[in-house]
Design a protein around this motif. Sequence first.
Motif, PDB file in Angstrom:
ATOM      1  N   GLY A 257     -97.026 -81.646 -42.999  1.00 51.14           N
ATOM      2  CA  GLY A 257     -98.355 -82.407 -43.115  1.00 51.14           C
ATOM      3  C   GLY A 257     -98.141 -83.547 -43.951  1.00 51.14           C
ATOM      4  N   GLU A 258     -97.544 -83.637 -45.131  1.00 55.10           N
ATOM      5  CA  GLU A 258     -97.242 -84.301 -46.242  1.00 55.10           C
ATOM      6  C   GLU A 258     -96.192 -85.527 -45.581  1.00 55.10           C
ATOM      7  OE1 GLU A 258     -99.121 -84.902 -48.553  1.00 55.10           O
ATOM      8  OE2 GLU A 258    -100.288 -82.976 -48.960  1.00 55.10           O
ATOM      9  N   GLY A 259     -95.655 -85.156 -44.430  1.00 56.48           N
ATOM     10  CA  GLY A 259     -94.749 -86.119 -43.973  1.00 56.48           C
ATOM     11  C   GLY A 259     -93.277 -85.632 -43.579  1.00 56.48           C
ATOM     12  N   GLY A 260     -92.792 -84.513 -43.924  1.00 55.92           N
ATOM     13  CA  GLY A 260     -91.565 -83.819 -43.923  1.00 55.92           C
ATOM     14  C   GLY A 260     -90.923 -84.115 -42.192  1.00 55.92           C
ATOM     15  N   ARG A 269     -84.577 -86.464 -35.600  1.00 58.59           N
ATOM     16  CA  ARG A 269     -86.066 -85.927 -35.330  1.00 58.59           C
ATOM     17  C   ARG A 269     -86.204 -85.377 -33.847  1.00 58.59           C
ATOM     18  NH1 ARG A 269     -90.281 -89.854 -38.106  1.00 58.59           N
ATOM     19  NH2 ARG A 269     -91.528 -87.700 -37.811  1.00 58.59           N
ATOM     20  N   PHE A 270     -85.742 -84.209 -33.802  1.00 59.53           N
ATOM     21  CA  PHE A 270     -85.515 -83.669 -32.357  1.00 59.53           C
ATOM     22  C   PHE A 270     -86.811 -83.553 -31.717  1.00 59.53           C
ATOM     23  CE2 PHE A 270     -85.344 -79.948 -35.071  1.00 59.53           C
ATOM     24  CZ  PHE A 270     -86.297 -79.221 -34.652  1.00 59.53           C
ATOM     25  N   MET A 271     -88.174 -83.178 -32.422  1.00 60.58           N
ATOM     26  CA  MET A 271     -89.336 -83.154 -31.789  1.00 60.58           C
ATOM     27  C   MET A 271     -89.780 -84.211 -30.812  1.00 60.58           C
ATOM     28  SD  MET A 271     -90.677 -80.258 -32.994  1.00 60.58           S
ATOM     29  CE  MET A 271     -92.537 -80.319 -33.038  1.00 60.58           C
ATOM     30  N   ALA A 272     -88.951 -85.234 -30.924  1.00 59.10           N
ATOM     31  CA  ALA A 272     -89.235 -86.439 -30.126  1.00 59.10           C
ATOM     32  C   ALA A 272     -88.691 -86.296 -28.804  1.00 59.10           C
ATOM     33  CB  ALA A 272     -88.633 -87.782 -30.645  1.00 59.10           C
ATOM     34  N   PHE A 273     -87.825 -85.081 -28.660  1.00 63.29           N
ATOM     35  CA  PHE A 273     -86.942 -85.159 -27.359  1.00 63.29           C
ATOM     36  C   PHE A 273     -87.870 -84.280 -26.249  1.00 63.29           C
ATOM     37  CE2 PHE A 273     -82.910 -84.476 -29.815  1.00 63.29           C
ATOM     38  CZ  PHE A 273     -82.944 -85.877 -30.316  1.00 63.29           C
ATOM     39  N   TYR A 274     -88.986 -83.598 -27.001  1.00 60.66           N
ATOM     40  CA  TYR A 274     -89.765 -82.357 -26.148  1.00 60.66           C
ATOM     41  C   TYR A 274     -91.275 -83.269 -25.665  1.00 60.66           C
ATOM     42  CZ  TYR A 274     -86.007 -79.548 -27.608  1.00 60.66           C
ATOM     43  OH  TYR A 274     -84.909 -79.026 -27.862  1.00 60.66           O
ATOM     44  N   GLU A 275     -91.427 -83.109 -24.398  1.00 64.33           N
ATOM     45  CA  GLU A 275     -92.923 -83.762 -24.059  1.00 64.33           C
ATOM     46  C   GLU A 275     -93.990 -83.360 -24.575  1.00 64.33           C
ATOM     47  OE1 GLU A 275     -94.529 -86.216 -21.732  1.00 64.33           O
ATOM     48  OE2 GLU A 275     -92.463 -85.951 -21.685  1.00 64.33           O
ATOM     49  N   ASP A 276     -93.904 -81.998 -25.069  1.00 64.12           N
ATOM     50  CA  ASP A 276     -95.198 -81.435 -25.817  1.00 64.12           C
ATOM     51  C   ASP A 276     -95.300 -81.783 -27.256  1.00 64.12           C
ATOM     52  OD1 ASP A 276     -93.292 -79.743 -26.313  1.00 64.12           O
ATOM     53  OD2 ASP A 276     -94.252 -77.904 -25.619  1.00 64.12           O
ATOM     54  N   SER A 277     -94.124 -82.359 -27.794  1.00 64.50           N
ATOM     55  CA  SER A 277     -94.349 -82.551 -29.196  1.00 64.50           C
ATOM     56  C   SER A 277     -93.808 -84.067 -29.557  1.00 64.50           C
ATOM     57  CB  SER A 277     -93.390 -81.748 -29.978  1.00 64.50           C
ATOM     58  OG  SER A 277     -92.079 -81.864 -29.589  1.00 64.50           O
ATOM     59  N   LYS A 278     -93.674 -84.854 -28.510  1.00 67.90           N
ATOM     60  CA  LYS A 278     -93.051 -86.225 -28.902  1.00 67.90           C
ATOM     61  C   LYS A 278     -94.302 -87.296 -29.464  1.00 67.90           C
ATOM     62  CE  LYS A 278     -93.607 -88.342 -24.273  1.00 67.90           C
ATOM     63  NZ  LYS A 278     -92.900 -88.679 -22.943  1.00 67.90           N
ATOM     64  N   LYS A 279     -95.577 -86.815 -29.232  1.00 63.16           N
ATOM     65  CA  LYS A 279     -96.538 -87.613 -29.968  1.00 63.16           C
ATOM     66  C   LYS A 279     -96.940 -87.234 -31.261  1.00 63.16           C
ATOM     67  CE  LYS A 279    -100.802 -89.245 -28.401  1.00 63.16           C
ATOM     68  NZ  LYS A 279    -102.056 -88.785 -27.621  1.00 63.16           N
ATOM     69  N   ALA A 280     -97.208 -85.792 -31.326  1.00 69.44           N
ATOM     70  CA  ALA A 280     -97.480 -85.282 -32.663  1.00 69.44           C
ATOM     71  C   ALA A 280     -96.446 -85.007 -33.512  1.00 69.44           C
ATOM     72  CB  ALA A 280     -98.249 -83.569 -32.447  1.00 69.44           C
ATOM     73  N   MET A 281     -95.158 -84.864 -33.032  1.00 69.66           N
ATOM     74  CA  MET A 281     -93.792 -84.763 -33.787  1.00 69.66           C
ATOM     75  C   MET A 281     -94.055 -83.636 -34.476  1.00 69.66           C
ATOM     76  SD  MET A 281     -91.752 -86.970 -32.822  1.00 69.66           S
ATOM     77  CE  MET A 281     -90.553 -87.228 -34.105  1.00 69.66           C
ATOM     78  N   GLU A 282     -93.671 -83.771 -36.029  1.00 69.31           N
ATOM     79  CA  GLU A 282     -93.528 -82.358 -36.837  1.00 69.31           C
ATOM     80  C   GLU A 282     -95.083 -81.990 -36.971  1.00 69.31           C
ATOM     81  OE1 GLU A 282     -92.084 -85.259 -37.306  1.00 69.31           O
ATOM     82  OE2 GLU A 282     -89.827 -84.637 -37.718  1.00 69.31           O
ATOM     83  N   VAL A 283     -96.035 -82.525 -36.780  1.00 71.11           N
ATOM     84  CA  VAL A 283     -97.396 -81.796 -36.724  1.00 71.11           C
ATOM     85  C   VAL A 283     -98.128 -81.210 -35.617  1.00 71.11           C
ATOM     86  CG1 VAL A 283     -98.012 -82.792 -39.201  1.00 71.11           C
ATOM     87  CG2 VAL A 283     -98.643 -84.022 -37.070  1.00 71.11           C
ATOM     88  N   ALA A 284     -97.075 -81.287 -34.417  1.00 77.31           N
ATOM     89  CA  ALA A 284     -97.516 -80.308 -33.343  1.00 77.31           C
ATOM     90  C   ALA A 284     -98.119 -78.903 -33.768  1.00 77.31           C
ATOM     91  CB  ALA A 284     -96.415 -80.190 -32.510  1.00 77.31           C
ATOM     92  N   ARG A 313     -86.988 -84.863 -48.536  1.00 80.81           N
ATOM     93  CA  ARG A 313     -86.475 -85.414 -49.736  1.00 80.81           C
ATOM     94  C   ARG A 313     -87.129 -87.045 -49.629  1.00 80.81           C
ATOM     95  NH1 ARG A 313     -80.000 -85.043 -47.933  1.00 80.81           N
ATOM     96  NH2 ARG A 313     -80.923 -85.507 -45.926  1.00 80.81           N
ATOM     97  N   HIS A 314     -87.319 -87.724 -48.496  1.00 84.70           N
ATOM     98  CA  HIS A 314     -88.121 -89.093 -48.738  1.00 84.70           C
ATOM     99  C   HIS A 314     -89.500 -89.042 -49.136  1.00 84.70           C
ATOM    100  CE1 HIS A 314     -89.000 -86.868 -45.055  1.00 84.70           C
ATOM    101  NE2 HIS A 314     -90.071 -87.591 -44.762  1.00 84.70           N
TER     102      HIS A 314
END
Lengths: 576, 237
Positions: A257-260, A269-284, A313-314
């Motif tokens: 939620g804080e941007g990890g 950032r593999f969440m981009a590879f999947y249809e159901d998480s490519k938009k929400a990315m890590e906050v799916a 880290r970032h």
Amino acid sequence: MRYFQSIVVGGGLAGLRAAIELNRNNVPVAVMTRVHPVRSHSGAAQGGVNAALGNHERGVYDSVEKHAFDTVKGSDYLADQDAVSRMCGDAPERIYEMEHWGCPFSRTPEGKIAQRPFGGAGFPRTCYAGDKTGMVMLHTLYEQVVRFEQASERNEMTVLDEWVVTHLITDGGVCRGVVALDLRTGAAEAFISEAVIFGTGGSGRVYRNSTNALISTAHGVAVPYWAGVPLKDMEFVQFHPTTLVGTNILMTEGCRGEGGYLLNKAGERFMAFYEDSKKAMEVAPRDITARNIMREIAAGRGFENSYVHLDIRHLGEQKIAKKLPGIRDICVGFLGIDPVRDPIPVQPGQHYSMGGVDTATDGSTVMKGLYAAGECACVSVHGANRLGGNSLLDTVVFGAISGKAAGEYIAGLASSGPNAKLADDALRKAKAEIDAVISLEGAESISRVREDLAALMTEKVGVFREREGLSAALDGVKALKARFSKAGFGGPRGLKYNFQVLNYYETRANLDVAEAIVAGALAREESRGSHSRTDFPFRDDGRFLKHTMAHFAPDGPRLDYEPVTLGKWEPKERKY
Amino acid sequence: MSKVTFNVFRFDPETDAGPRYQRYEIEQAPGLTVLGGLLEIQAKTDPSLAFRSACRAAVCGSCAMHINGQYRLACEMQTEMLGATVTVRPLGHLSVIKDLVVEMKPFWDRYKEIKPYLMPGDNPPEKEFIQSCDDREKLDGGIDCILCSCCYNSCPVVGTDPAYVGPAAALKADRFLRDSRDRAREERLLLTGGDHGVWRCHTVFSCQEVCPKDLNPTGAIADLKLGAIKAKLGLRS
């Protein structure tokens, strides 16, 4: 025999909130808890608690209705919409009340309660206190319990810690109290009351790889289950996407939620590879995120075939120190890595029981006089997948609701009071059972059965499920029950702080509740929320838009189904 | 694989003539904590061994004990860092009920005596109290205490005066004293400034030294003393 007008079983958030509500309505209450209240697992919750307060600059258009919709959608439409509306509607009042009681929420620049983005939520609505939200809420409620204790002149608030409830006392199908073990002496005692509220938490330790405390066993839901109260939707088990490799200690969703970032071994950032998480990315939402981590590992892109990296880290040392200090402490203390400099190795692990004791929206069960609230209950507000930040909310909202409902029920009783005969009969039966446990002479080890069950559930009833594995799991549970019937009571029989009797009951509970989880999962031939069948990959509203009800029987649960309460929102495909 | 020896305090005052240490050998493993070792002994070797535990993640405060010379949380102590022998005994200033389980009541009594809850006065606002980020920051540290009682048990003053408020309760009192929403400053200073109050502190910092959360109860005690002096002199806080 001891008599209290009302009894709350469990000293976590739901139980304490229920006890406070009873006291506020002038009902004397005893809180009976396995550990001192501040040791409860509620304190391990990190990320926050949802309420549509609109305090965040990007949250000004948030509303109760949007919170309710996100919750229903997150539940994959299995939640009962009347219960969800109630929870989200009560949320702001419950959070302001916690704040008035001293809960030290983090603040916005304007001095309001701070809110952060969480998975599956349209707006940043998760109120937080750093990454220790559960802990400060638990301490705040316990502080209020102490305040009530000190304000009361006639011991109207009593906390009995290190007591374990083993049986319900019933009279003509009406709940009239409990039998409980005093861990300090090992002796059982009968407690008569007009109403009993269970707030005993989740059943995470049915699994080996769990974020849950060691005390979060299925025993809390098993006591009502054994007494004939059905368990609802037990097959829906939440696997948190990010738990620390090795110990499975929770790494809050707040990290993302804080941007990890979630990274595979190629640093993508593999969440981009999947249809159901490519938009929400890590906050799916958690179910989707957990599945995609498992898919990434299965595709050979994880580390050592078992984990991925959670990289914060970032965010920089300053933000980590301010917003995620507990995460940093846990990583340093338990894994010897500093997330300021190193990515955190994480894997999905059992985290939350969406299912539980079947309750109506007011916390009542099919057994008159018995109520349940929080993770041990299933209202249902989480349906097939709980959104992060809704579990702490569930505890305080339904803790208060069930406390109020139980108080009104007691006020409406025609006759009441202590009942020595009822107590003596129940105690005699319970003591005979406990004596039989202590005299068990079999060769099988209770602890080994417990461990083998946890390993079986983790291996076969995890994020992805299919018929063959679930059938094997069901056979496995039955085989373990057979082994358990040959168990022996090891070592000395002195009962003072002798955890063996408790271990016996908890293991029996884990076995019976695991069987309900597996049976429900096997029968539900669809994929919905956290329940992902590789052999039935789609949601099937025609056959399964319904709640699973498991009724206890010694040789395995009897299943039937109840309709889902729909409302404003017709089930639609769940897209993020 | 190498072994680690657990040397564990055993005592049941109701049945035993006196305490003894019992030795157990278990397999060393990466990540094995002291709590992990105790749980393994209880599950596999000696189910009568008594100790408290709950979260196994250093947040609940159940498993504070004396480990190789210092009060710590058993769940976050890696055995690999402790050498070949792990010696475990119960918290020092509380009476033993059985083995590593002690009577916590005196600790909780001190906690309750300082009125450990916000006293904001009447008429709370409709929404939240407004509290600036700077004011909220003053609570950091104070709100992080898990009430494990390591500080209480390491405090030499508690050892000689069981009625002494002690570092954990003082830290809690100071947390409310610092809270911009609280309206009970005078009462809190009276509650912590009596005969068995903060003036008894010898400022030896043992509470601060053992705190598993790196908190500063000694500082909280100093803050309460300063508050009491200012109140006496009629100075604004």
